[in-house]
Each structure stands twice: as structure tokens, then as C-alpha cells.
Write a protein that holds these residues in place. Structure first.
Motif, PDB file in Angstrom:
ATOM      1  N   GLU D 334       0.835  -1.265   0.011  1.00  0.00           N
ATOM      2  CA  GLU D 334       0.046   0.091   0.205  1.00  0.00           C
ATOM      3  C   GLU D 334       0.785   1.372  -0.143  1.00  0.00           C
ATOM      4  OE1 GLU D 334      -2.701  -0.902   3.241  1.00  0.00           O
ATOM      5  OE2 GLU D 334      -3.819  -2.110   1.950  1.00  0.00           O
ATOM      6  N   ALA D 335       2.132   1.122   0.580  1.00  0.00           N
ATOM      7  CA  ALA D 335       2.938   2.344   0.536  1.00  0.00           C
ATOM      8  C   ALA D 335       3.502   2.693  -0.612  1.00  0.00           C
ATOM      9  CB  ALA D 335       4.070   1.886   1.487  1.00  0.00           C
ATOM     10  N   VAL D 336       3.383   1.675  -1.494  1.00  0.00           N
ATOM     11  CA  VAL D 336       3.804   2.083  -2.936  1.00  0.00           C
ATOM     12  C   VAL D 336       2.380   2.281  -3.818  1.00  0.00           C
ATOM     13  CG1 VAL D 336       6.147   1.056  -3.074  1.00  0.00           C
ATOM     14  CG2 VAL D 336       4.239  -0.396  -3.639  1.00  0.00           C
ATOM     15  N   GLY D 337       1.537   2.465  -3.488  1.00  0.00           N
ATOM     16  CA  GLY D 337       0.303   2.636  -4.142  1.00  0.00           C
ATOM     17  C   GLY D 337      -0.434   1.497  -4.889  1.00  0.00           C
ATOM     18  N   ARG D 338      -0.340   0.168  -4.256  1.00  0.00           N
ATOM     19  CA  ARG D 338      -0.805  -0.812  -5.073  1.00  0.00           C
ATOM     20  C   ARG D 338      -1.854  -1.630  -3.739  1.00  0.00           C
ATOM     21  NH1 ARG D 338       3.227  -3.015  -9.472  1.00  0.00           N
ATOM     22  NH2 ARG D 338       1.580  -3.862 -10.233  1.00  0.00           N
TER      23      ARG D 338
END
Lengths: 351, 351, 351, 351
Positions: D334-338
Motif C-alpha cells: 500500500e505504501a507504493v500505491g498498490r
């Protein structure tokens, strides 16, 4: 012993060991005999035994006496750098904070250093890098400013209040480099320059020990052992890429070595995504990966005018690229339960 | 430039080059543009250009100005070592004779050195080796006798009349090592210890430059360039094995590098079959192969009591094994049109 | 077991082994416990044990039951190829004669094959090579003539009386390739194509097994074990270069692997100096080196019009270069006590 | 052309090119001449030219016509697997979701497969893995259950509704494996088994293409090119570790290759942290790193009774370890937007 080893060969090996003060215990099953001894600290003897007739293999079990080993110290070591230099009590490697060191590959001028320092401080770096002595493959490449470069670096150390790390390449320079910096860097080409390790280990300064470009993890830890053996407690390891067959990147960043080293040693481990990849577009993804896999920090090349850098400008990030990277790094660092220093809003005084 | 590079990208690269005093000529076919410039000696600039937007690749054509290159000197250089020391006018590398250097890895005692010297002289070696300063992976391994070792080596030099080569590991030792020996060895771990290269290059002594265990041929030649750039003319290269993935041998002996280096440089190239393989049974076959492929000589570990060697005894040949090897080597050396010194029948005086 | 392994961990490992029918014997010294078992042939179990808590290391001692091992058969195996095809009773690998196989990388046409066959026969080659099925890195490269190429190769086999070797790349082709040739080649990219190994091993034909470009000697011998396990006795190993970090040569020819393989296995070992180096000027020196270090033969790319070769023409020797090489090879082969077939003076019939 | 190339050499190269239908444009500066041609798709010709007298180097600029290239398709390709099999419309690689495939290395029994499927589904895996045909280094290792294994895998596919991926090792098996699975895996040892690539590419099934253990990124993409050239659009690349000199890990996971491949190709790229490291304690850190650097997913070995696994049990995670990993993975993804699929609470029906 090999399955076809003769009684004479066995006796010969036992005598060889006894001649070195080692009294082996033997155990035989079917036609294989195993000799066991307590570790005696002589890799040379092991090699001699291994090449003796009838011997199949020598297995060495690293003992608990190594200073770098988790057997020796189970808890993570925290290495504090620059407590006397800065107001914030120094930078701590191996604790909760994920440490980002940044700055140009080579120190070139006050203008260049100020611009770089402004950029990296603004984005949240907590330590400065900059090389005054540059080991270069070709004698015709820029070799660094030397002592003049050290002075320029010290200027930024004073101006920013940040601790600085810089490379030392030869024993006779250790004293002067230690005076002008907070942490001494051993470069990849010098990881097995043992006289340099001894001199740096004796200096009392914290050390950033880069992994040799073809060093095994074992050899890397033994280089750190040289430093600790001389009395230094404050060693930070740095993975910076190894030689492989693929020319796509300058070196192959070995992140599993970071996780493995963290398991074997109590020392902090950071990553250099700039020199390992040699490509600016790979610095950000490898920085995020390093943070995710458990590294304790990063050391990143930043140059505000990379097109005119005198050394390795090719891989340096510009101010904006570095700031963007720090923004992307924060959520990943937090996702693994650590913290990253915030960007600073206030301006720095001019030199 | 890439096939999709824009006009702006092209202009930007041209401006970058011009800003460094380089005026490129351009040539376009279909959608590819090539920029050509005369070499300007700055690998850094090349790297910066390569990472500029729109650039596909930078190709550097090594120029004729390199001192180590066949472009600079087409004929083979002969390096004479020890002309003042021996009666026979010194050992010549790069000529008709195939030169065999032999002796123990580490100098241990007069007894050990005399025994080894007797053995290698009797078998036809024309130069002695022996290490006083030993770079060791572990701080707990034997590190060499240092200055006392140098004296023991000099003792054999006087006794046998043979020139000696020994390793120097740090700049401050260069002077004392140069006094007691005829040729200075740069070890594999120090091939890119540039301060050491500069100090050794300035000493005026002939140099034996071992290839770094993960050095490309290009990097090896550039290390030799450091030496020649400091004024040394007398450099002998030594292939000693590179790192590979196969644990069967200690390193992988790269004999094609010998043939390729001989093509690229006018300097002599010899081979170390002992440290490369790390296995005594491979020393003989690799020695024969080295002679066959065009190497100018060998440097071989010999120890008359390998079981008690203090360093790398595992790979050392005994007196008889060495003598047998020399016997097998002779016909191969002659088959490629070179000569090997005969075994000596007379005894040496005792120390 | 590790020095800090608990009693529970030890018991757990013992139970794990017993659950697989293995009853280990244990031996303890100081705080280290060693478990010994007779080999049980399951590398998987070894790996599981190695990753069990408290286990320091698993050491496997290869047993005598391997078909490729010198433990199994101490004397060198001679592999005869093409006894039914030629008048001279076939080519024998592993005996006194040093065997040279030569021919083009890829079969292209009758004209090309006749020219190449004339050239290599005249210079003393005793076996022909030529690829009909070519494994190529890019789908856009020439892939070989396939069955038509086999026919062209068979044409030269008949015309010259020499045995031929050609590569087979997929199990369904084994039968047709075996019909038209005397020896089946397994290429480097297929060394671990186990279905192919099984099919080739079951064909009864002699096999030339190239080493995988990143295969350890152990893996290479295990690939040969697949062949022998299926019933083939006639396996010849071929070293052809491994991947390394140096771009100077296409691959790094590993001649110490030849000497080491000859020590470990009774099978013949030959060398491919063409594909390993990828550079025609290195073929001669590496051929001489291979002969000197104990290889049983060579396989060399020869093309009489290399400039128009459809595959790997870059590294092929021309007719004259090959003839010169054979002339230089003879004294080296004889220097190590072997023989080389003489050049043939008589002409071959035209197709 | 080299700086000392003669006019004759230049003309000879031009004639060589013209003889192959290539009409080069030339450009000269100082004493260097550059010939430029539009790409003609023949690496062989390039190699021949490179070895012609007077030629310094041939530089090939990969053109836009490659099917795998971002030049050909700029946007990321999404590969959907198993849309017909599952209720959820299939697993999509290369989109927003970070895809986790999990399951045992080898299919062994219904009991084993059910336990593994339960565990991985509960933790949030969206696809099952399991090998029926196992390429093994030794002929004496377990080789997989073959067709019976395929049936066991299909059983779980039906039971869980998850798509399955399994390895195919030889062209004649492609049809039967394609019938029983949703995605065909090409293993590392078969990355250059070109007949297999052609057969799999022609099958129309999505493909998981593992990188060869010593393949460059360029060779990996060219293997994918074989698949796409045969008509497959749905190729997912998988980095699984490369050979290096360090024995600490089974292979060296090359995460910079993931970021670089994502830049060069529009195809999805996933990572195998199990086979690359070979050590269970490194699977979690490398999984997090893979997610952080931009990989599109993971394929992980899970075995609920690793101590009795018949293949590579050493590196498999147990049910709880895998569940813990998934919990740690989520915030990084989630930290890399997925996104990552949630764990499933409901139980699966028994077979």
C-alpha cells in the motif's frame, strides 16, 4: 576422511593435527571417518588438512568469539555519529530511525557543496557525504581535491550542523581525515586493504565499511572484524553492489546480503543505491527496496548540476529527484515500522 | 542518440559536450543520430552523457596515448630484474626465456627459506618468491614476519644470487621493501590501492602486478597505467585467477586473459597457478597450459614442509613435485619456441 | 549442530532423519555435536535438515555409486565414435590420440560443407562438426537448416569417411539426428534439459555433453550421470566457457575445470576454444593450452568464408588459420606424450 | 573503425556489408571513421564485422520492432490468467493489484495439496503453484509425479476456484499441461530451450517465464520475444536469482533487474524469493523489497509440512510463516500505491 582413505592416511592427518597442538576426536560409520576438533583459529591449518591424502573435506564452524557475530552480541549495536558536531545529539545507525546520508560523490567547490547541502538538508537527509580522496580506475580521471576538499567538507559540516562521512584511502591520511569528519569511509576497493583497516580501526572514529565488489559476506564481516579487533566498536556496513555477468547495471545490488548480514552480525547495515546501479533511474526503486528489506539507511549521490559533476555525475540525483525520492521513501519506511527525518523548512546560513 | 530522441535532447547533449570544450560532429541516418568526438580523456563526461535523456549509448575507443598499449609501443617490452644482484645479468621477462619464480608463500625462518631455495634452484627456478607482509582475510591468521621476513629473504638473495620478489602492502613500506628485494609485488587485493600503485611506481623498482580477483582486463591495464604514469617502465602483469560461481577451485584461472592481455599490451604477462587454483594437483596442468598459451613465466608456491606452512601450505608443491613439474614443463616450453633454464647441479653454500 | 543448539533441536533433527529411514550416529566434542549417516541419495532431505533449527551445516560426501565417478571406475574410459562409418575404425576419445573435431558452426550448403570438410581433413581433423539445429538467443537469428542440414552433413560424412557430431535440441528429434550422425551433441543451453538428456541417453549413441555456461563441475557431472543412468556408456564432456564479469571474451574458458574433471571422472574431456572465447585470435593460444593441460581433444569452428557465415562466423578460423593452428598444436601434443593425426595429402572426391 | 584502420580495411568492411544488402553511411573525424546502417536484424553479421580487420567495435541499437519493447508498446500490458476458471474473473498481472502466487514446490498428494491450498488461500494468495514435472540436478532426486501430479493440481484448482500455474519441461507435454492449468511456467533451466518456448508460445496459454540463472536482461527479454513471436501476448517475467560467487545464498536475487526490466518492457515482472535465496528466513525481507521496488507480484513456496517435502522443502514457508509474511507485506504494497487481496475467512470444501 574419504571412504577409501587408508589407516595410514588417517594416522597421518591425526599426527599433523597433533603437531599443531590439536587433539582430534574421531568417529567412524561404515567406511567414513569424521575427525572433530574444537576450533583453533587457524584457517591455514584447515587448508593444509583439506589437501592431505585421504581427506574429503574440512568444515569450519565459525565460533562465538568473533566480535562482529550475533553469537558474541545478540542485540543490535547502535552506532552514533557526530554527537559533538550537531545540535541534535548525532545520527544513530541501527536504531528506529532510517538514516539517509546524501551529497555529491566528489567535493568540488564551496558553491557546489553549498547547493548540494541545501538540497539534501531540505529534503530530510541527516548526514552529508562528499569525497576528497577519490580512488579512480584510470590515472587520467579526476582524483579528488585532497586536503582542500576536506576543508570544503568541514565548511559544510559547520554550516549545516550535520555530521559528515568521507573516504580515506591510505593509512597516512587517517589522522587528518579523522580531524575534519565524523565518520571514516572504507571504499569497496579498499575493503581488504588491511593496513588501512588497522589504521582506521585504531583511530577511534566510527567507520562506514563498504563491501568489496567481489567480497563474500564472510569476507566482509572479517574486514569488519579487523576494525573491531583494533578497538573500534562503531562500524556500519554498506552494501554497494557486486560484480556479475550482466552489463545492464554497473554492479548487481545484493539486497539479500543485507538481510543475511543483519542476521549474522549485530552491526548496522546500510545500502548505496547510487554506485551499485550506476543509473539514476534505478536509485529510487532500489532505495525503497532497501528500506523494505530491513536496511538501516542509505547513502545517496546528489549533485545539483550533475551534468558538470567531476566524478560519477552520471548516477547522481538532482535536488528535485532526491526530494521526490524522500517523499516516496517515507511511507515505505513507516510500513516497516521505522521513522524518517522530516524535511527541514528553514534555510541554512550562507558560507 | 535513441531513435526517438527529440531535437531538444540532441541539442542539450551537444551543449553539454561543448560546455566541456568538446565539439562533436554529427551524422544522421534514418532516425538515428551519431555524435563523434576525438577522445578527451574524461570517462566521467562519457558517463554523464550516457545517462542524458535521448542518449542510447556512449562508445569509447581507447586511444593511442596509453603507456601500456600496443598502440603506444608495438614491440614486446623486456623487463630485467636483478641485474645488479646476480652473476647472470638478471632475469629477463618477455624475452625468449620462460621465467619460473618459486618459493614459499610466506617467509617463516632461515631453515625453511634455505630448504625452499635449495629445492627451487636445483629444479631450475631463476627467481625466488617469499612474502614478509601477508594480506590475510581474517585478522586471526598469520600476518607475515614483516621486516624480519624481509631480512630472511635478503639472506637467500645473497646466498643464491637469485633476484627476489616480495609483496608490499602499504605505501610507507615501499622504501624498505625496495631495499631488500629486486621486484615489488602488488597483490590482488591491492590492484586498485592507488596510493600504493603511485608509491611503487615512483620507487623505480620493477613491479609484479597481480590482477584483481574481480578486475576486468581493462581495469588491470589501467592499474599498470598508474605505475607507468609514475615513471616505471618495468611492469610485469600476473594473472592469478578470478572470482566465479564454481567452488571447485579457489579462483578460476583465466588463461584467455593472458593471451588477450599479450595482444593489448607490450608488457610481459606471467601466471600464478598456485593461488588461482588453491589445489596442488592443479598446479602442474595449469602451469603447462600457461606456457602453451603464450605466458612469459610462472610464479609457483613451493614449500618443503607444506604440512607445517604458516600460510597457504595447502596449495604449495613439495620439492619433488616441483622438480617433476619442471621436467614436464620443459618440452612444452620448447614446443612453443621458448627456453627454460636447466636445473642446477651444484650445491648452494649454507647461510 | 550449532554450538548453541538445544537438546530439543538435536532430537528434532534425529527424529526427522529417522522419519526418512535414516539412523544417524552422533558424536559430541565440547559443545558441537556431529551426526553421521551413510549417504541416502536424497539431496532434498539434506536441504531440509540444513534449514532446521540448530543445524550449522550439512556436508554431503559423494559416494562411490555414481556412474561418472573415478570411485566407480578408476581407469579412463575410451569412447569410440563412428567405428561403422569410417575405414579407420572410428575416432577414439580418451586414448593416446588427441582428437580434433572441426567444421562450421552451422550447416549452410553443399558448397560450404565441402569446402570446410576439404580444409579440415587436409589439416588433420579426424571428425566433422556442423549444426543443423541452432539454438539462438534471438528469434530473428538464423535457426539452422533442420532436417535439410542433417542431410548435407550426412553427405560429407559419406564423402570424407569421417564421423560427424551435430547438436540435437529437443527429444523428438533424437531419432532422426541419431540416424544421420555418429555422435549427438548436447549444447550448453540444454545441459539441464533433463528430458533431452534422458532421450539422448536412451538412444545408445555416443554423446558430446557441453558444460552449461553457468554450471558447476558438480552439475556438469550430474548431467552426465543422467546420460549414463539411461544406459549410455559413451559420454565425452566438453568445456566451452563460463559466464564471468569480464566482457573481453564472450565467455571465460575454464581450463582448470578440465584438469579437475579429469581427476573426478573417468570420462574423456575436450575443449571448445571457439565458442568460449568468441574471438578468432584466441582460438590458437587456447587450443595449445587445452592440449597442454590434459584435455583429450578440441572442437573448433572452421569456415572457409567466415565473412559470409550464417552463424558465429566471427569466431571461425579460415582454412589457412586452421592449418597453421594444427601445425603449432602438434609439438605441444607430443610434448605431453600424446599423438595428433597427420594432415592428409590426398584429395577428397567431389559430391 | 580503429584509428589505424587502412583504407583497404574500410573498403573491405563496406563491401562485406553491401554483400549482405546493407548500404552503410560513413562519417570521419580525425582518424576515426564511423559507419552507420539501419538495423538489419542479423546479429551474426554484426559479429563478423566486429572481428574484421580494422574494426574497433560494432554497436547495435535495439530497434522499435521488438514485441517485448516499450518502444513497441509504451503502456504496461495487463496479463489476465484464469478468467474462465475462477468466479472473480481471473488474476490480473501488471495492474493495480500486487499478485501473490503460493503453493508447494512439488505436488505430492491430495492431503499435502489441500493443506497447502487452505493455508495460502486463507492468507490471501490469489493463485496456486505446484510442480508436477520437476527438473532436478541429480537423476537420483525426486522428479515429480508427472501426469498424476497434474491431476492433483487440477483438483485444487476446481476446489479453490483459484487459477494454477505449473511448469512444463518439454514440448510434447505442453498440450496436456495446458489442459490442466491456467498458466504455463518456463523454468530457469529452460529459458533458452527454444523448442519449448516455441511450443508454449503457440499454445495460447499465459506464460510465466523465469529468468535463466545466468541470463542477462537482454537474453531474458529475447526469450520472451520467442514467446510473443509465436503469438502469445500474455507473458509474465519472473526474476528468480542469478549465479554469483557468494555461497551465502543459493542464488543472488537481482532486484535491480526487476526495475530495469520494467523500464525496458511493457510486460509484468514478478519475483520468486524462495528459489532465489534458498533460505526461509530471507523470503520475507526479499518479498517486501520486491514489492517496494515495483514488482507486480510474488511466487512463494509454501508447504505445511516442510520437513517432509519431497522437493526444496528447505526453503518453503510454513502456513503460519506465510500468513505472517502476508501481514507484513500489506502495508509495504500500500505504501507504493498498490493493493493486496485480503485474507479469506471462509473455509474451503474438502476434496
Amino acid at each position: 576422511m574419504r571412504s577409501r582413505a587408508t589407516r595410514e592416511q588417517l594416522d597421518s592427518v591425526i599426527r599433523l593435527l597433533q603437531g599443531h597442538g590439536v587433539d582430534p576426536k574421531s568417529s567412524t560409520l561404515a567406511d567414513i571417518t569424521v575427525l572433530i576438533t574444537e576450533e583453533v583459529g587457524t584457517p591455514d591449518l584447515a587448508a593444509v588438512v583439506e589437501n592431505s591424502p585421504g581427506v574429503e573435506r574440512v568444515v569450519i564452524i565459525p565460533g562465538a568469539q568473533r566480535l562482529t557475530s550475533r553469537h558474541f552480541r545478540a542485540d543490535a549495536t547502535e552506532v552514533t555519529v557526530g554527537s559533538e558536531a550537531g545540535s541534535a545529539g548525532g545520527t544513530v545507525f541501527g536504531g528506529t530511525e532510517f538514516v539517509v546520508i546524501a551529497g555529491p560523490c566528489a567535493v568540488e567547490s564551496t558553491t557546489q557543496m553549498s547547493a548540494a547541502a541545501d538540497a539534501v538538508v531540505a529534503a530530510g537527509a541527516v548526514m552529508l557525504r562528499g569525497g576528497a580522496f577519490k580512488p579512480r580506475t584510470s590515472p587520467y580521471s579526476f582524483q579528488g581535491l585532497g586536503l582542500a576538499g576536506l576543508a570544503l567538507l568541514a565548511e559544510q559540516r559547520k554550516r549545516t550542523g550535520l555530521p559528515v562521512v568521507t573516504e580515506v584511502v591510505t593509512p597516512s591520511d587517517v589522522e587528518s581525515v579523522a580531524e575534519e569528519s565524523d565518520m571514516l569511509q572504507i571504499g569497496t576497493r579498499n575493503m581488504q586493504n588491511f593496513d588501512l583497516l588497522r589504521a582506521v580501526g585504531a583511530s577511534g572514529r566510527p567507520v562506514l565499511l563498504k563491501r568489496g565488489m567481489s567480497a563474500t559476506i564472510e569476507e566482509w564481516l572479517l574486514a569488519a572484524e579487523y576494525l573491531m579487533h583494533m578497538g573500534t566498536r562503531d562500524v556500519v556496513l554498506c552494501e554497494r553492489g557486486i560484480r556479475s555477468f550482466d552489463p545492464s547495471t554497473r554492479f548487481t545490488l545484493d539486497l539479500s546480503a543485507v538481510a543475511e548480514a543483519k542476521r549474522l552480525t549485530h552491526l548496522p547495515v546500510i545500502v548505496d543505491p547510487s554506485h551499485s546501479t550506476g543509473r539514476p533511474h534505478l536509485v529510487a526503486p532500489m532505495s525503497l527496496a532497501a528500506a523494505a528489506c530491513g536496511a538501516d539507511g542509505l547513502i545517496i549521490d546528489v549533485h545539483t548540476d550533475a551534468g558538470h559533476a567531476m566524478c560519477d555525475g552520471a548516477q547522481a540525483l538532482g535536488a528535485e529527484q532526491f526530494s521526490t525520492l524522500m517523499g516516496r521513501l517515507r511511507p515505505v519506511v513507516e510500513a516497516v515500522g521505522r521513522t524518517l527525518s522530516p524535511p527541514r523548512s528553514h534555510s541554512l546560513a550562507q558560507v
